[in-house]
Scaffold this active site. Structure first.
Site, PDB file in Angstrom:
ATOM      1  N   GLY A   1      -0.313  55.757  48.800  1.00 26.39           N
ATOM      2  CA  GLY A   1       0.100  55.148  47.535  1.00 26.39           C
ATOM      3  C   GLY A   1       1.559  54.742  47.563  1.00 26.39           C
TER       4      GLY A   1
ATOM      5  N   THR B   1      -0.605  57.317  62.427  1.00 27.60           N
ATOM      6  CA  THR B   1      -1.112  58.147  61.327  1.00 27.60           C
ATOM      7  C   THR B   1      -0.386  59.477  61.176  1.00 27.60           C
ATOM      8  OG1 THR B   1      -2.879  58.796  62.848  1.00 27.60           O
ATOM      9  CG2 THR B   1      -3.407  57.109  61.214  1.00 27.60           C
TER      10      THR B   1
ATOM     11  N   GLY C   1      11.659  77.952  62.723  1.00 29.20           N
ATOM     12  CA  GLY C   1      12.008  76.652  63.310  1.00 29.20           C
ATOM     13  C   GLY C   1      12.822  75.846  62.303  1.00 29.20           C
TER      14      GLY C   1
ATOM     15  N   GLU D   1      15.723  75.111  57.290  1.00 26.62           N
ATOM     16  CA  GLU D   1      16.220  74.175  56.266  1.00 26.62           C
ATOM     17  C   GLU D   1      15.726  74.590  54.878  1.00 26.62           C
ATOM     18  OE1 GLU D   1      16.891  70.013  58.815  1.00 26.62           O
ATOM     19  OE2 GLU D   1      15.372  70.052  57.248  1.00 26.62           O
TER      20      GLU D   1
ATOM     21  N   GLY E   1       5.028  74.889  62.697  1.00 23.14           N
ATOM     22  CA  GLY E   1       4.895  73.661  63.480  1.00 23.14           C
ATOM     23  C   GLY E   1       3.986  72.660  62.786  1.00 23.14           C
TER      24      GLY E   1
ATOM     25  N   HIS F   1      43.177  61.754  64.579  1.00 22.13           N
ATOM     26  CA  HIS F   1      43.645  63.051  64.119  1.00 22.13           C
ATOM     27  C   HIS F   1      43.986  62.980  62.629  1.00 22.13           C
ATOM     28  CE1 HIS F   1      45.664  66.900  64.118  1.00 22.13           C
ATOM     29  NE2 HIS F   1      46.670  66.346  63.464  1.00 22.13           N
TER      30      HIS F   1
HETATM   31  P1  FAD Z   1       4.161  59.973  59.037  1.00 23.89           P
HETATM   32  O1  FAD Z   1       5.487  59.839  58.448  1.00 23.89           O
HETATM   33  O2  FAD Z   1       3.407  61.226  58.842  1.00 23.89           O
HETATM   34  O3  FAD Z   1       3.313  58.736  58.484  1.00 23.89           O
HETATM   35  C1  FAD Z   1       1.958  58.568  58.716  1.00 23.89           C
HETATM   36  C2  FAD Z   1       1.362  57.878  57.511  1.00 23.89           C
HETATM   37  O4  FAD Z   1       0.039  57.452  57.844  1.00 23.89           O
HETATM   38  C3  FAD Z   1       1.225  58.773  56.289  1.00 23.89           C
HETATM   39  O5  FAD Z   1       1.905  58.220  55.194  1.00 23.89           O
HETATM   40  C4  FAD Z   1      -0.280  58.847  56.044  1.00 23.89           C
HETATM   41  O6  FAD Z   1      -0.600  58.854  54.667  1.00 23.89           O
HETATM   42  C5  FAD Z   1      -0.774  57.585  56.705  1.00 23.89           C
HETATM   43  N1  FAD Z   1      -2.159  57.650  57.169  1.00 23.89           N
HETATM   44  C6  FAD Z   1      -2.737  58.610  57.942  1.00 23.89           C
HETATM   45  N2  FAD Z   1      -4.017  58.299  58.212  1.00 23.89           N
HETATM   46  C7  FAD Z   1      -4.253  57.101  57.596  1.00 23.89           C
HETATM   47  C8  FAD Z   1      -5.380  56.257  57.519  1.00 23.89           C
HETATM   48  N3  FAD Z   1      -6.534  56.542  58.155  1.00 23.89           N
HETATM   49  N4  FAD Z   1      -5.278  55.119  56.803  1.00 23.89           N
HETATM   50  C9  FAD Z   1      -4.123  54.797  56.164  1.00 23.89           C
HETATM   51  N5  FAD Z   1      -3.011  55.560  56.218  1.00 23.89           N
HETATM   52  C10 FAD Z   1      -3.081  56.697  56.934  1.00 23.89           C
HETATM   53  N6  FAD Z   1      12.439  64.034  61.071  1.00 23.89           N
HETATM   54  C11 FAD Z   1      13.706  63.678  61.294  1.00 23.89           C
HETATM   55  O7  FAD Z   1      13.959  62.912  62.235  1.00 23.89           O
HETATM   56  N7  FAD Z   1      14.738  64.122  60.510  1.00 23.89           N
HETATM   57  C12 FAD Z   1      14.514  64.970  59.486  1.00 23.89           C
HETATM   58  O8  FAD Z   1      15.467  65.351  58.789  1.00 23.89           O
HETATM   59  C13 FAD Z   1      13.193  65.377  59.222  1.00 23.89           C
HETATM   60  N8  FAD Z   1      12.937  66.205  58.200  1.00 23.89           N
HETATM   61  C14 FAD Z   1      11.653  66.575  57.962  1.00 23.89           C
HETATM   62  C15 FAD Z   1      11.419  67.463  56.927  1.00 23.89           C
HETATM   63  C16 FAD Z   1      10.136  67.889  56.651  1.00 23.89           C
HETATM   64  C17 FAD Z   1       9.903  68.844  55.518  1.00 23.89           C
HETATM   65  C18 FAD Z   1       9.042  67.391  57.430  1.00 23.89           C
HETATM   66  C19 FAD Z   1       7.642  67.820  57.140  1.00 23.89           C
HETATM   67  C20 FAD Z   1       9.275  66.510  58.466  1.00 23.89           C
HETATM   68  C21 FAD Z   1      10.580  66.104  58.749  1.00 23.89           C
HETATM   69  N9  FAD Z   1      10.873  65.227  59.798  1.00 23.89           N
HETATM   70  C22 FAD Z   1      12.153  64.880  60.049  1.00 23.89           C
HETATM   71  C23 FAD Z   1       9.810  64.666  60.653  1.00 23.89           C
HETATM   72  C24 FAD Z   1       9.436  63.244  60.210  1.00 23.89           C
HETATM   73  O9  FAD Z   1       9.032  63.287  58.869  1.00 23.89           O
HETATM   74  C25 FAD Z   1       8.329  62.683  61.087  1.00 23.89           C
HETATM   75  O10 FAD Z   1       8.692  62.756  62.435  1.00 23.89           O
HETATM   76  C26 FAD Z   1       8.037  61.223  60.739  1.00 23.89           C
HETATM   77  O11 FAD Z   1       7.644  61.109  59.399  1.00 23.89           O
HETATM   78  C27 FAD Z   1       6.953  60.671  61.648  1.00 23.89           C
HETATM   79  O12 FAD Z   1       6.615  59.379  61.273  1.00 23.89           O
HETATM   80  P2  FAD Z   1       5.142  58.817  61.504  1.00 23.89           P
HETATM   81  O13 FAD Z   1       5.155  57.448  60.958  1.00 23.89           O
HETATM   82  O14 FAD Z   1       4.721  59.036  62.892  1.00 23.89           O
HETATM   83  O15 FAD Z   1       4.198  59.739  60.624  1.00 23.89           O
HETATM   84  P1  NAI Z   2       9.083  74.093  64.755  1.00 24.17           P
HETATM   85  O1  NAI Z   2       8.266  73.810  65.944  1.00 24.17           O
HETATM   86  O2  NAI Z   2      10.440  73.547  64.644  1.00 24.17           O
HETATM   87  O3  NAI Z   2       9.230  75.658  64.559  1.00 24.17           O
HETATM   88  C1  NAI Z   2       8.131  76.503  64.425  1.00 24.17           C
HETATM   89  C2  NAI Z   2       8.599  77.923  64.678  1.00 24.17           C
HETATM   90  O4  NAI Z   2       7.566  78.811  64.299  1.00 24.17           O
HETATM   91  C3  NAI Z   2       8.912  78.186  66.145  1.00 24.17           C
HETATM   92  O5  NAI Z   2      10.157  78.820  66.245  1.00 24.17           O
HETATM   93  C4  NAI Z   2       7.769  79.091  66.588  1.00 24.17           C
HETATM   94  O6  NAI Z   2       8.133  80.007  67.590  1.00 24.17           O
HETATM   95  C5  NAI Z   2       7.422  79.792  65.301  1.00 24.17           C
HETATM   96  N1  NAI Z   2       6.049  80.289  65.205  1.00 24.17           N
HETATM   97  C6  NAI Z   2       4.913  79.663  65.602  1.00 24.17           C
HETATM   98  N2  NAI Z   2       3.840  80.412  65.322  1.00 24.17           N
HETATM   99  C7  NAI Z   2       4.297  81.531  64.705  1.00 24.17           C
HETATM  100  C8  NAI Z   2       3.685  82.687  64.158  1.00 24.17           C
HETATM  101  N3  NAI Z   2       2.369  82.816  64.173  1.00 24.17           N
HETATM  102  N4  NAI Z   2       4.465  83.627  63.610  1.00 24.17           N
HETATM  103  C9  NAI Z   2       5.822  83.488  63.582  1.00 24.17           C
HETATM  104  N5  NAI Z   2       6.463  82.424  64.080  1.00 24.17           N
HETATM  105  C10 NAI Z   2       5.713  81.452  64.637  1.00 24.17           C
HETATM  106  O7  NAI Z   2       8.158  73.642  63.514  1.00 24.17           O
HETATM  107  P2  NAI Z   2       8.478  73.442  61.971  1.00 24.17           P
HETATM  108  O8  NAI Z   2       9.707  74.149  61.580  1.00 24.17           O
HETATM  109  O9  NAI Z   2       7.212  73.740  61.258  1.00 24.17           O
HETATM  110  O10 NAI Z   2       8.758  71.902  61.884  1.00 24.17           O
HETATM  111  C11 NAI Z   2       7.775  70.980  62.362  1.00 24.17           C
HETATM  112  C12 NAI Z   2       8.422  69.753  62.887  1.00 24.17           C
HETATM  113  O11 NAI Z   2       8.881  68.927  61.834  1.00 24.17           O
HETATM  114  C13 NAI Z   2       9.655  69.999  63.735  1.00 24.17           C
HETATM  115  O12 NAI Z   2       9.315  70.356  65.047  1.00 24.17           O
HETATM  116  C14 NAI Z   2      10.326  68.684  63.672  1.00 24.17           C
HETATM  117  O13 NAI Z   2       9.714  67.843  64.621  1.00 24.17           O
HETATM  118  C15 NAI Z   2      10.006  68.200  62.269  1.00 24.17           C
HETATM  119  N6  NAI Z   2      11.147  68.428  61.381  1.00 24.17           N
HETATM  120  C16 NAI Z   2      12.370  67.928  61.691  1.00 24.17           C
HETATM  121  C17 NAI Z   2      13.458  68.148  60.894  1.00 24.17           C
HETATM  122  C18 NAI Z   2      14.774  67.616  61.294  1.00 24.17           C
HETATM  123  O14 NAI Z   2      14.836  66.805  62.189  1.00 24.17           O
HETATM  124  N7  NAI Z   2      15.873  68.002  60.649  1.00 24.17           N
HETATM  125  C19 NAI Z   2      13.352  68.881  59.647  1.00 24.17           C
HETATM  126  C20 NAI Z   2      12.035  69.399  59.418  1.00 24.17           C
HETATM  127  C21 NAI Z   2      10.985  69.140  60.251  1.00 24.17           C
END
Ligand code: FAD
Ligand code: NAI
Length: 471
Positions: free
Chosen positions: A39, A147, A186, A191, A277, A450
């Site tokens: 949406g 996706t 992680g 965060e 994860g 600096h």
């Molecule tokens: P997504 O962003 O997941 O987009 C996929 C889209 O496809 C979705 O909107 C979904 O609705 C749509 N979709 C799926 N299946 C279908 C279908 N069949 N038909 C139509 N639409 C569909 N990364 C960073 O680099 N910096 C950060 O600070 C950061 N913070 C994060 C914080 C959190 C809480 C989370 C959960 C993730 C964070 N990430 C961060 C990771 C980042 O959000 C993802 O790496 C990124 O969104 C990946 O982009 P993507 O397009 O591959 O997937």
């Molecule tokens: P993560 O892979 O960063 O961390 C998961 C942590 O959980 C690891 O330290 C792992 O050892 C631990 N773990 C796994 N199974 C467990 C269990 N059963 N019990 C206890 N600990 C366990 O995954 P997270 O934090 O869920 O984030 C997912 C992804 O989203 C990240 O890897 C990143 O790619 C993306 N992300 C990126 C951000 C950024 O760039 N600032 C912010 C938030 C998400």
């Protein structure tokens, strides 16, 4: 039914991977359609990930600082109160501004936006189940799957996004929980744990491994940030696994024990954040209709040009290999379109930065010490602490350090690891240095203004091939 419309490119998913590919394709003159079911455009990142979490991180940091860190700066404030509803509104304003901005960019670049769920009918046809009802289909000479991913569930706990939450619930809680337990230390755990800890929650992080920060974070840096987060009030249980959970009562009870077996204990929490994860999301895509399979971790398998075994179908972003990061998805999107239009593309997977937006921030690029040791690479180390940096001192914000890892013989930079104020901005310079194949001496002999935090970066480089001046 009317015959499906034919496009040069159909993109399934309007997240960072999908929307960037769509805009780039439009710029290159391709007839392009993008299908998104949520949406709104922008995917996980803009709607429930990067953007809302950074809004809450920024404002919770301000709140925490006003509460605890003003007097010594000569600022006396009156009563400080949290208005969580308004903090959430501020978050929503950032999100909606950005997602609407993408709709505008779609129009500007002639991208047709289908609101609905896409599924393969055959190798060139995507059926779209429209959000507002009804169905249509669209044919693509090329198709990109983008996706994304979803959070990995924890067996035995039912996610209700209120008591047992993923990051999606953690950006939308209606009140500050008294006690929060985070499963997984992680990036998401630290965060979102930071946000709620700053707002007054008692946060305990349970991590299976012996260090926090998730994959890739350098062990020395991880220890450093753990100490600082501990001072801010977060508690850590490392080398600990959650054995079972019970969410049937008013609070959630978790049975935990030492990872290698041993003493068990019960943790009680008002809210449990599951952050162990994320996993690729390909449900309902109709992959079976075209014979595409995922690997044992749910990832769609591709070659170096993002092609599946059906060469006109490509995959980018979180649903395939590599770090699940928005900027990685973005690079792949541009490269995938260039492969389609020009037959070449470029993503350097050795130079994708990672940033954790806690305070201080943690940022790194390239390899860490454990990885270099494992590969038997001979390396040298140079560090510089922010406590010796003039700008950090004027800001009264001196926790952390910059650390360079460079080839012992050639001085070429192999990895840069920072924990400190503004680390996330500073790592851009490190990424550029790595991309250009710089030596630490190249960085150390470059003038840095600096007084800036970036001087700590320069001096850490100097300390790698010679000596820092101020430490
Ligand atoms: P997504 O962003 O997941 O987009 C996929 C889209 O496809 C979705 O909107 C979904 O609705 C749509 N979709 C799926 N299946 C279908 C279908 N069949 N038909 C139509 N639409 C569909 N990364 C960073 O680099 N910096 C950060 O600070 C950061 N913070 C994060 C914080 C959190 C809480 C989370 C959960 C993730 C964070 N990430 C961060 C990771 C980042 O959000 C993802 O790496 C990124 O969104 C990946 O982009 P993507 O397009 O591959 O997937
Ligand atoms: P993560 O892979 O960063 O961390 C998961 C942590 O959980 C690891 O330290 C792992 O050892 C631990 N773990 C796994 N199974 C467990 C269990 N059963 N019990 C206890 N600990 C366990 O995954 P997270 O934090 O869920 O984030 C997912 C992804 O989203 C990240 O890897 C990143 O790619 C993306 N992300 C990126 C951000 C950024 O760039 N600032 C912010 C938030 C998400």
């Amino acid at each position: 039914a009317t015959p499906a419309e034919e496009k040069d490119l159909v993109i399934i998913g309007g997240g960072v991977a999908g929307y960037v590919a769509a805009i780039k394709a439009g710029q290159e003159g391709l007839k392009v359609a993008c299908i998104e079911k949520r949406g709104s455009l922008g995917g996980t990142c803009l709607n429930v990930g990067c953007i809302p979490s950074k809004s809450l991180l920024n404002n919770s940091h301000l709140y925490h600082q006003i509460l605890h860190d003003t007097k010594n700066r000569g600022i006396e404030v009156g009563e400080v109160k949290l208005n969580l509803e308004q903090m959430m509104k501020a978050k929503e304003t950032s999100v909606s501004g950005l997602t609407k901005g993408i709709e505008y960019l779609f129009k500007k670049n002639n991208v047709e936006y289908f609101k609905g769920t896409g599924a393969f009918a055959d190798e060139h046809t995507v059926a779209v189940n429209l959000t507002e009802g009804g169905e249509t289909s669209v044919r693509g000479k090329n198709i990109i799957i983008a996706t994304g991913s979803e959070s990995t569930p924890f067996p035995g706990l039912t996610i209700d996004e209120k008591k047992v939450i993923t990051s999606t619930g953690a950006i939308a809680l209606k009140e500050v929980p008294k006690k929060m337990v985070v499963i997984g230390g992680g990036i998401i755990g630290l965060e979102m744990g930071s946000v709620w800890s700053r707002l007054g929650s008692e946060v305990t992080v349970v991590e299976f491994l012996g260090q926090i920060g998730g994959p890739g974070m350098d062990a020395e840096i991880s220890k450093n940030i753990q100490k600082t987060l501990g001072k801010q009030g977060m508690k850590f249980k490392l080398n600990t696994k959650v054995v079972s959970g019970d969410d049937s009562g008013e609070t959630v009870k978790l049975e935990v024990e030492a990872a290698k077996g041993g003493k068990a204990e019960t943790l009680d929490a008002d809210v449990v954040l599951v952050a162990i994860g994320r996993r690729p999301y390909t449900q309902g895509l109709g992959l079976e209709n075209i014979g595409l399979e995922t690997d044992n971790r749910g990832r769609l398998v591709i070659d170096s040009e993002y092609r599946t075994k059906i060469p006109h179908i490509r995959v980018i972003g979180d649903c395939t290999f590599g770090p699940m990061l928005a900027h990685k998805a973005e690079e792949e999107a541009v490269a995938a379109i260039e492969y389609i239009t020009k037959n070449y593309g470029h993503v350097n997977y050795n130079a994708i930065p990672s940033v954790m937006y806690t305070h201080p921030e943690v940022a790194w690029v390239g390899q860490n010490e454990a990885e270099l040791k494992e590969q038997g690479v001979k390396y040298k180390v140079g560090t510089f602490p922010f406590s010796a940096n003039s700008r950090a001192k004027t800001n009264l914000d001196t926790d952390g350090l910059v650390k360079f890892l460079a080839d012992a013989e050639t001085d070429r930079i192999l990895g840069i690891h920072i924990v400190g104020p503004n680390a996330g901005e500073m790592i851009a310079e490190g990424t550029l240095a790595l991309e250009y194949g710089a030596s630490t001496e190249d960085v150390g002999r470059t003038s840095h203004a600096h007084p800036t935090l970036a001087e700590a970066f320069k001096e850490a480089a100097m300390a790698t091939y010679g000596k820092a001046i101020h430490y």
